[in-house]
Scaffold this motif. Structure first.
Motif, PDB file in Angstrom:
ATOM      1  N   LEU A 294      31.077 -60.134  31.680  1.00 60.24           N
ATOM      2  CA  LEU A 294      30.675 -59.300  32.809  1.00 60.24           C
ATOM      3  C   LEU A 294      29.347 -58.599  32.551  1.00 60.24           C
ATOM      4  O   LEU A 294      28.507 -58.475  33.453  1.00 60.24           O
ATOM      5  N   VAL A 295      29.155 -58.114  31.322  1.00 59.05           N
ATOM      6  CA  VAL A 295      27.874 -57.481  30.988  1.00 59.05           C
ATOM      7  C   VAL A 295      26.743 -58.504  31.065  1.00 59.05           C
ATOM      8  O   VAL A 295      25.653 -58.218  31.585  1.00 59.05           O
ATOM      9  N   THR A 296      27.004 -59.713  30.554  1.00 56.01           N
ATOM     10  CA  THR A 296      26.000 -60.782  30.625  1.00 56.01           C
ATOM     11  C   THR A 296      25.642 -61.094  32.064  1.00 56.01           C
ATOM     12  O   THR A 296      24.460 -61.231  32.416  1.00 56.01           O
ATOM     13  N   ALA A 297      26.660 -61.207  32.927  1.00 56.44           N
ATOM     14  CA  ALA A 297      26.401 -61.488  34.340  1.00 56.44           C
ATOM     15  C   ALA A 297      25.626 -60.345  34.990  1.00 56.44           C
ATOM     16  O   ALA A 297      24.695 -60.570  35.764  1.00 56.44           O
ATOM     17  N   GLY A 298      26.003 -59.099  34.678  1.00 54.19           N
ATOM     18  CA  GLY A 298      25.342 -57.953  35.290  1.00 54.19           C
ATOM     19  C   GLY A 298      23.901 -57.769  34.860  1.00 54.19           C
ATOM     20  O   GLY A 298      23.077 -57.290  35.630  1.00 54.19           O
ATOM     21  N   LEU A 299      23.592 -58.162  33.612  1.00 57.12           N
ATOM     22  CA  LEU A 299      22.234 -58.004  33.097  1.00 57.12           C
ATOM     23  C   LEU A 299      21.414 -59.290  33.194  1.00 57.12           C
ATOM     24  O   LEU A 299      20.277 -59.334  32.737  1.00 57.12           O
ATOM     25  N   ALA A 300      21.997 -60.334  33.788  1.00 51.65           N
ATOM     26  CA  ALA A 300      21.361 -61.662  33.792  1.00 51.65           C
ATOM     27  C   ALA A 300      19.987 -61.628  34.459  1.00 51.65           C
ATOM     28  O   ALA A 300      19.848 -61.116  35.573  1.00 51.65           O
ATOM     29  N   PRO A 301      18.982 -62.223  33.784  1.00 55.86           N
ATOM     30  CA  PRO A 301      17.655 -62.290  34.388  1.00 55.86           C
ATOM     31  C   PRO A 301      17.491 -63.460  35.341  1.00 55.86           C
ATOM     32  O   PRO A 301      16.507 -63.528  36.089  1.00 55.86           O
ATOM     33  N   ASN A 302      18.440 -64.398  35.313  1.00 59.45           N
ATOM     34  CA  ASN A 302      18.339 -65.563  36.189  1.00 59.45           C
ATOM     35  C   ASN A 302      19.736 -66.098  36.502  1.00 59.45           C
ATOM     36  O   ASN A 302      20.744 -65.639  35.950  1.00 59.45           O
ATOM     37  N   LEU A 303      19.777 -67.097  37.371  1.00 58.63           N
ATOM     38  CA  LEU A 303      21.056 -67.627  37.839  1.00 58.63           C
ATOM     39  C   LEU A 303      21.854 -68.302  36.733  1.00 58.63           C
ATOM     40  O   LEU A 303      23.078 -68.170  36.666  1.00 58.63           O
ATOM     41  N   THR A 304      21.175 -69.033  35.863  1.00 57.81           N
ATOM     42  CA  THR A 304      21.873 -69.767  34.806  1.00 57.81           C
ATOM     43  C   THR A 304      22.634 -68.820  33.896  1.00 57.81           C
ATOM     44  O   THR A 304      23.813 -69.042  33.581  1.00 57.81           O
ATOM     45  N   ILE A 305      21.978 -67.759  33.458  1.00 58.53           N
ATOM     46  CA  ILE A 305      22.634 -66.789  32.579  1.00 58.53           C
ATOM     47  C   ILE A 305      23.795 -66.109  33.304  1.00 58.53           C
ATOM     48  O   ILE A 305      24.858 -65.854  32.717  1.00 58.53           O
ATOM     49  N   ALA A 306      23.612 -65.829  34.597  1.00 55.77           N
ATOM     50  CA  ALA A 306      24.689 -65.198  35.363  1.00 55.77           C
ATOM     51  C   ALA A 306      25.916 -66.104  35.428  1.00 55.77           C
ATOM     52  O   ALA A 306      27.056 -65.643  35.260  1.00 55.77           O
ATOM     53  N   LEU A 307      25.702 -67.396  35.657  1.00 59.75           N
ATOM     54  CA  LEU A 307      26.831 -68.328  35.732  1.00 59.75           C
ATOM     55  C   LEU A 307      27.541 -68.435  34.387  1.00 59.75           C
ATOM     56  O   LEU A 307      28.772 -68.513  34.329  1.00 59.75           O
ATOM     57  N   VAL A 308      26.762 -68.434  33.310  1.00 62.30           N
ATOM     58  CA  VAL A 308      27.367 -68.446  31.974  1.00 62.30           C
ATOM     59  C   VAL A 308      28.223 -67.188  31.783  1.00 62.30           C
ATOM     60  O   VAL A 308      29.347 -67.244  31.261  1.00 62.30           O
ATOM     61  N   GLY A 309      27.686 -66.059  32.210  1.00 61.49           N
ATOM     62  CA  GLY A 309      28.425 -64.804  32.099  1.00 61.49           C
ATOM     63  C   GLY A 309      29.735 -64.833  32.874  1.00 61.49           C
ATOM     64  O   GLY A 309      30.781 -64.429  32.364  1.00 61.49           O
ATOM     65  N   PHE A 310      29.692 -65.345  34.112  1.00 65.82           N
ATOM     66  CA  PHE A 310      30.907 -65.421  34.915  1.00 65.82           C
ATOM     67  C   PHE A 310      31.929 -66.379  34.291  1.00 65.82           C
ATOM     68  O   PHE A 310      33.133 -66.130  34.338  1.00 65.82           O
ATOM     69  N   ALA A 311      31.454 -67.472  33.716  1.00 62.28           N
ATOM     70  CA  ALA A 311      32.365 -68.415  33.066  1.00 62.28           C
ATOM     71  C   ALA A 311      33.042 -67.771  31.858  1.00 62.28           C
ATOM     72  O   ALA A 311      34.250 -67.919  31.656  1.00 62.28           O
ATOM     73  N   VAL A 312      32.273 -67.058  31.050  1.00 61.30           N
ATOM     74  CA  VAL A 312      32.842 -66.372  29.885  1.00 61.30           C
ATOM     75  C   VAL A 312      33.843 -65.304  30.335  1.00 61.30           C
ATOM     76  O   VAL A 312      34.913 -65.136  29.743  1.00 61.30           O
ATOM     77  N   ALA A 313      33.505 -64.585  31.414  1.00 56.78           N
ATOM     78  CA  ALA A 313      34.437 -63.588  31.952  1.00 56.78           C
ATOM     79  C   ALA A 313      35.729 -64.255  32.414  1.00 56.78           C
ATOM     80  O   ALA A 313      36.829 -63.721  32.209  1.00 56.78           O
ATOM     81  N   GLY A 314      35.611 -65.420  33.041  1.00 56.32           N
ATOM     82  CA  GLY A 314      36.798 -66.151  33.483  1.00 56.32           C
ATOM     83  C   GLY A 314      37.683 -66.553  32.320  1.00 56.32           C
ATOM     84  O   GLY A 314      38.916 -66.471  32.396  1.00 56.32           O
TER      85      GLY A 314
END
Length: 397
Positions: A294-314
């Motif tokens: 969730l922190v990765t998704a919230g601080l993501a500088p781009n879409l790819t990092i955000a998707l990785v963050g959401f996957a890890v949160a899942g």
């Protein structure tokens, strides 16, 4: 004599990894998820039939939630009196026609009644099938709760994926009748193998009471703080990608896809992980992954990092709720239905009511800040993670 018979049943069930009772309760989870997935494409039609604005639809969805939260504790007390097998059968039979009622509404008051019954009876069935899953865990002496929730996710995927197509093909009412018919067929297949667990009369009187000790409420808090991040991601992830990271309309849906696929996949693996590591360690690892994601998704500088963050949160969130439910159904001195009704009611209130609060907060800050703030709920879950030891009682831990 009762203990001896119990040991014989447990000993007979333990060697089989997928006995009939496990298939039966998994099928109940699948059909409940399928019904809820079938409801998703009906929401615009329901709103249109009643002429609801977005605010009016929000009120109706609140009625759905209120029905669930009212019926969950009632189902819990009935489980303590009659056992989960009997309650889940009654709740399922009553629940199936309600999706047809959703398609027959003609005015606001019939709409209120229809959605209240739909929400209330799915809540009752939810408590009963989770209680039955706890009993199956006990007889098998191994964890199954995560895979049961994975079957629910799979049912939801099937129901939502086919729902829109079938509504366009045969119409709203015909789709409802078809969904209820298929669900009834699945229930009739599962029914003979649903585990019987009726308690003794003396145990009913001792356990079927409102919990006065803090333990079930603390386990419920674990479920609540596990489900708020789940609901936040499902409800606001796509909007976050679109409005704050510049995703297209089609790409924004990948937040939901990345999160849901990771969560469903890990739920099928979660029981093996929990049996190997224990519920406490598994919950701690899950909360750490949820926090990081969730922190990765919230601080993501781009879409790819955000998707990785959401996957890890899942991956992290996937097994937090099943562990909380198993723990709630195994609290010492409390009937499984009562403990589960407390935990499920508190847990589902997070998904039902938190999104509106989050929307208000997001208007004054940002969704990025919301995801970072929500991630800290995992810190509370981590602090309470020792309560997950009650989940291990199902597998003899």
């Amino acid at each position: 004599m009762t203990e001896t018979r119990c040991e014989m049943v447990i000993g007979a069930a333990a060697p089989s990894f997928f006995p009939a009772t496990r298939w039966a309760v998994s099928l109940l989870f699948f059909l409940n998820g399928m019904m809820m997935g079938s409801w998703a494409p009906k929401i615009p039609l329901f709103a249109g039939a009643l002429g609801l604005s977005e605010g009016g639809l929000g009120v109706m969805l609140f009625v759905f939630g209120a029905g669930s939260l009212l019926m969950m504790p009632i189902a819990g007390f009935q489980i303590a009196r009659f056992g989960s097998r009997q309650v889940v059968q009654v709740a399922t039979i009553l629940f199936l026609p309600t999706i047809v009622g959703i398609s027959l509404v003609g005015d606001i008051w019939t709409g209120v009644a229809a959605i209240f019954l739909f929400g209330g009876l799915t809540g009752a069935m939810d408590v009963a099938m989770n209680a039955n899953a706890v009993e199956v865990e006990r007889t098998m002496r191994r964890s199954i709760m995560s895979s049961c929730h994975a079957f629910w996710s799979l049912g939801g995927l099937v129901g939502s994926a086919l729902g829109g197509y079938l509504i366009a093909l045969v119409g709203d009412l015909a789709h409802s009748v078809l969904a209820a018919t298929v669900a009834l067929a699945l229930f009739l297949i599962a029914r003979p193998s649903i585990l019987a667990d009726r308690p003794h009369a003396s145990e009913q009187r001792a356990k079927a009471r409102l919990p006065l000790t803090p333990l079930p409420w603390l386990v419920g808090l674990v479920a609540l703080f596990s489900m708020i991040p789940e609901g936040t991601t499902l409800d606001w992830g796509a909007l976050y990608l679109r409005t704050e990271l510049g995703a297209s309309v089609s790409f924004s849906g990948f937040a939901f896809a990345a999160f849901s696929l990771a969560m469903a996949g890990m739920r099928f693996a979660g029981d093996l992980v929990r049996d190997r590591l224990g519920a406490v360690r598994t919950l701690r690892l899950c909360t750490a992954a949820s926090f990081i994601g969730l922190v990765t998704a919230g601080l993501a500088p781009n879409l790819t990092i955000a998707l990785v963050g959401f996957a890890v949160a899942g991956i992290g969130i996937s097994n937090m709720v099943p562990i909380a439910f198993s723990a709630g159904g195994n609290i010492p001195g409390l009937a499984p239905g009562i403990g589960l009704s407390v935990v499920t009611t508190l847990g589902y209130s997070g998904i039902l009511f938190a999104p509106s609060i989050i929307g208000f907060v997001a208007e004054h800050t940002s969704l990025s800040a919301v995801f970072i703030a929500v991630s800290f709920l995992n810190v509370v879950v981590f602090a309470l993670s020792s309560l997950a030891r009650y989940a291990d009682r199902a597998s003899g831990g």
